[in-house]
Design a protein around this motif. Structure first.
Motif, PDB file in Angstrom:
ATOM      1  N   SER A  99       0.853  -1.394  -0.005  1.00 20.84           N
ATOM      2  CA  SER A  99      -0.023   0.004   0.141  1.00 20.84           C
ATOM      3  C   SER A  99       0.914   1.271  -0.015  1.00 20.84           C
ATOM      4  O   SER A  99       2.084   1.137   0.430  1.00 20.84           O
ATOM      5  CB  SER A  99      -1.037  -0.070   1.074  1.00 20.84           C
ATOM      6  N   GLY A 100       0.143   2.258  -0.419  1.00 27.45           N
ATOM      7  CA  GLY A 100       1.118   3.410  -0.766  1.00 27.45           C
ATOM      8  C   GLY A 100       0.176   4.641   0.062  1.00 27.45           C
ATOM      9  O   GLY A 100      -0.965   4.523   0.208  1.00 27.45           O
TER      10      GLY A 100
ATOM     11  N   PHE B 259       4.829   2.245   1.112  1.00 28.69           N
ATOM     12  CA  PHE B 259       5.717   3.037   0.544  1.00 28.69           C
ATOM     13  C   PHE B 259       5.006   4.527   0.413  1.00 28.69           C
ATOM     14  O   PHE B 259       3.742   4.712   0.501  1.00 28.69           O
ATOM     15  CB  PHE B 259       6.113   2.923  -1.023  1.00 28.69           C
TER      16      PHE B 259
ATOM     17  N   HIS C 247       3.577   9.961  -7.397  1.00 26.32           N
ATOM     18  CA  HIS C 247       2.207  10.292  -7.476  1.00 26.32           C
ATOM     19  C   HIS C 247       2.069  11.931  -7.073  1.00 26.32           C
ATOM     20  O   HIS C 247       1.202  12.774  -7.616  1.00 26.32           O
ATOM     21  CB  HIS C 247       1.268   9.568  -6.627  1.00 26.32           C
TER      22      HIS C 247
ATOM     23  N   TYR D  94      -1.976   8.662 -13.492  1.00 24.35           N
ATOM     24  CA  TYR D  94      -1.745   8.231 -12.042  1.00 24.35           C
ATOM     25  C   TYR D  94      -2.472   6.865 -11.643  1.00 24.35           C
ATOM     26  O   TYR D  94      -1.618   6.050 -11.029  1.00 24.35           O
ATOM     27  CB  TYR D  94      -2.761   9.292 -11.332  1.00 24.35           C
TER      28      TYR D  94
ATOM     29  N   GLN E  87       0.011   3.551  -9.967  1.00 26.27           N
ATOM     30  CA  GLN E  87      -0.712   3.073  -9.082  1.00 26.27           C
ATOM     31  C   GLN E  87      -0.810   1.575  -9.330  1.00 26.27           C
ATOM     32  O   GLN E  87      -0.537   0.527  -8.276  1.00 26.27           O
ATOM     33  CB  GLN E  87      -2.196   3.693  -8.505  1.00 26.27           C
TER      34      GLN E  87
ATOM     35  N   ASP F 243       2.475   0.084  -9.122  1.00 21.29           N
ATOM     36  CA  ASP F 243       2.903  -0.006  -7.706  1.00 21.29           C
ATOM     37  C   ASP F 243       2.547  -1.363  -7.115  1.00 21.29           C
ATOM     38  O   ASP F 243       3.347  -1.994  -6.424  1.00 21.29           O
ATOM     39  CB  ASP F 243       2.262   0.960  -6.673  1.00 21.29           C
ATOM     40  N   VAL F 244       1.265  -1.883  -7.358  1.00 15.55           N
ATOM     41  CA  VAL F 244       1.036  -3.166  -6.598  1.00 15.55           C
ATOM     42  C   VAL F 244       1.433  -4.383  -7.500  1.00 15.55           C
ATOM     43  O   VAL F 244       1.737  -5.587  -7.072  1.00 15.55           O
ATOM     44  CB  VAL F 244      -0.479  -3.028  -6.421  1.00 15.55           C
TER      45      VAL F 244
ATOM     46  N   VAL G 220      -4.716  -5.269  -0.977  1.00 19.04           N
ATOM     47  CA  VAL G 220      -4.059  -3.788  -1.038  1.00 19.04           C
ATOM     48  C   VAL G 220      -5.085  -3.084  -0.167  1.00 19.04           C
ATOM     49  O   VAL G 220      -6.330  -2.923  -0.465  1.00 19.04           O
ATOM     50  CB  VAL G 220      -4.081  -3.257  -2.531  1.00 19.04           C
TER      51      VAL G 220
ATOM     52  N   VAL H 293      -6.723  -0.008   1.031  1.00 15.19           N
ATOM     53  CA  VAL H 293      -6.946   1.495   0.675  1.00 15.19           C
ATOM     54  C   VAL H 293      -8.263   1.971   1.142  1.00 15.19           C
ATOM     55  O   VAL H 293      -9.275   1.207   1.652  1.00 15.19           O
ATOM     56  CB  VAL H 293      -6.996   1.446  -0.914  1.00 15.19           C
TER      57      VAL H 293
ATOM     58  N   GLN I  53     -10.206   4.852  -3.040  1.00 17.86           N
ATOM     59  CA  GLN I  53      -9.182   4.130  -4.033  1.00 17.86           C
ATOM     60  C   GLN I  53      -9.787   2.923  -4.618  1.00 17.86           C
ATOM     61  O   GLN I  53      -8.954   2.288  -5.131  1.00 17.86           O
ATOM     62  CB  GLN I  53      -7.855   3.881  -3.287  1.00 17.86           C
TER      63      GLN I  53
HETATM   64  N1  TRP Z   1      -3.296   6.796  -4.527  1.00 20.13           N
HETATM   65  C1  TRP Z   1      -3.416   6.680  -3.122  1.00 20.13           C
HETATM   66  C2  TRP Z   1      -4.003   7.663  -2.337  1.00 20.13           C
HETATM   67  O1  TRP Z   1      -4.096   8.774  -2.659  1.00 20.13           O
HETATM   68  C3  TRP Z   1      -1.915   6.353  -2.725  1.00 20.13           C
HETATM   69  C4  TRP Z   1      -1.319   5.122  -3.623  1.00 20.13           C
HETATM   70  C5  TRP Z   1      -0.638   5.212  -4.642  1.00 20.13           C
HETATM   71  C6  TRP Z   1      -1.683   3.769  -3.190  1.00 20.13           C
HETATM   72  N2  TRP Z   1      -0.008   3.882  -4.984  1.00 20.13           N
HETATM   73  C7  TRP Z   1      -0.957   3.063  -4.350  1.00 20.13           C
HETATM   74  C8  TRP Z   1      -2.494   2.854  -2.591  1.00 20.13           C
HETATM   75  C9  TRP Z   1      -0.826   1.755  -4.345  1.00 20.13           C
HETATM   76  C10 TRP Z   1      -2.483   1.849  -2.540  1.00 20.13           C
HETATM   77  C11 TRP Z   1      -1.633   1.082  -3.405  1.00 20.13           C
HETATM   78  O2  TRP Z   1      -4.234   7.306  -1.340  1.00 20.13           O
END
Ligand code: TRP
Length: 344
Positions: A5-6, A42, A47, A130, A134, A137-138, A146, A148, A152
């Motif tokens: 997760s980010g 992360f 982003h 964007y 994302q 990322d996963v 994930v 969120v 999201q």
């Molecule tokens: N877009 C997410 C947010 O604004 C942050 C995010 C970026 C994210 N990459 C991700 C969350 C990958 C989960 C997995 O909250």
């Protein structure tokens, strides 16, 4: 089982950030790593450049976010904690996936529509792509789950669509002709009671770092005196607390304070009312203040100490990034290979 997760790096972390996302990450880390799962968390600094930003603010905010995460209980020994910019594979895989993502899919993303507003011509290309970053990322880490927020969910669905189409179009067959997908389809985990914490001055506005009044929020840098004072001065109404949840309707400030108490004590709002029904804020506010001080003291102390230790924060990120880079290699190479791109 792998959680990825980010979070976008912001500075001036407050109670809303803690009870909203961070606390949930810590709980998942504790639960999953005990069962042998892995957690990658992360900072989504790549982003963050999709909207107008100031480089110095991004740099400072990234470090502050690391300090907050660690102070709140993310353990860099058990979780892999890093920032995207130090793992070039995120940006590389994103490019590879832009060949699979469709314009029509991205055009339907509500975050894109909301953030670009009427001025699509003036929005950055990064804001449009964007969700592809994302997805990278996963998918890069074969994430199985994930966590969120509700907002999201649509981006996660898109990541699943991209994984499916890529596997379908490009995944080579295994030795016996069986499917050998390149990417795992990740599941979203939406925490049930992700607490929505509102401003202490206005129960209809979210607690926010950009509110001009510092009295509207409890910062993770506040000491005990500041916390007690902010709770004492929080906006309320003259009524005593009701005995039923229904009695909090139309009383956003009261509902917010009850919600904060419940979240911090780890009990339901109904339990809070059972305890304080009939009492006024003269009694409830000191109880809430003391609870906040007690629970936040170890976090705020650690945060204040860590956030100025740039060397320690940078070392945490460097170490996390090295581990993430190593984990990313096999999937990235398979993606290049599947697309027919020579890598020597
Ligand atoms: N877009 C997410 C947010 O604004 C942050 C995010 C970026 C994210 N990459 C991700 C969350 C990958 C989960 C997995 O909250």
């Amino acid at each position: 089982m792998r959680i990825v997760s980010g979070i976008q790096p912001t500075g001036n972390l407050h109670l809303g950030n803690y009870l909203g996302a961070i606390r949930n990450w810590v709980a998942m880390q504790d639960e999953w790593t005990a069962k042998g799962g892995e957690c990658l968390y992360f900072l989504a600094d790549l982003h963050a450049i999709s909207m107008p930003h100031e480089p110095a603010v991004l740099r400072a905010g990234t470090r502050e976010m690391v300090a907050a995460l660690v102070a709140c209980g993310i353990d860099p020994a058990r979780s892999i904690l890093f920032n995207q910019a130090q793992v070039p594979a995120h940006a590389e895989l994103q490019w590879l996936l832009t060949g699979t993502a469709r314009m029509g899919w991205l055009n339907r993303m509500t975050q894109w529509k909301d953030k670009a507003g009427k001025n699509r011509e003036g929005a950055s290309v990064a804001l449009f792509t964007y969700p592809v970053l994302q997805a990278a990322d996963v998918l890069l880490y074969q994430a199985t789950h994930v966590p969120v927020g509700e907002d999201q969910k649509q981006h996660l669905e898109l990541a699943r669509d991209i994984a499916q189409k890529f596997n379908n179009d490009f995944a080579p067959k295994g030795e016996n002709g069986e499917d050998a997908p390149v990417f795992t389809q990740p599941e979203a985990i939406i925490p049930p009671e992700a607490a929505r914490i509102m401003s202490l001055r206005d129960g209809s506005a979210k607690m926010s770092k950009s509110d001009p009044s510092d009295m509207s929020r409890i910062n993770l840098t506040d000491d005990a005196d500041a916390i007690m004072q902010k709770v004492r001065k929080a906006k309320t109404d003259p009524e005593p607390l009701p005995s039923e949840l229904a009695g909090l309707k139309e009383r956003p400030e009261a509902a917010n304070l009850v919600g904060i108490y419940a979240a911090m004590a780890g009990i339901s709002q109904a339990d809070v009312l059972a305890q304080f029904a009939g009492q006024g804020f003269g009694a409830f506010k000191p109880a809430l203040g003391e609870l906040l001080v007690e629970k936040l003291a170890p976090i705020t102390a650690r945060y204040r100490e860590l956030r100025t230790d740039t060397a320690a924060l940078d070392a945490i990120l460097a170490q996390g990034a090295a581990r993430a880079r190593a984990l990313a290699v096999p999937t990235l190479e398979r993606a290049y290979e599947a697309l027919g791109l020579l890598r020597g």
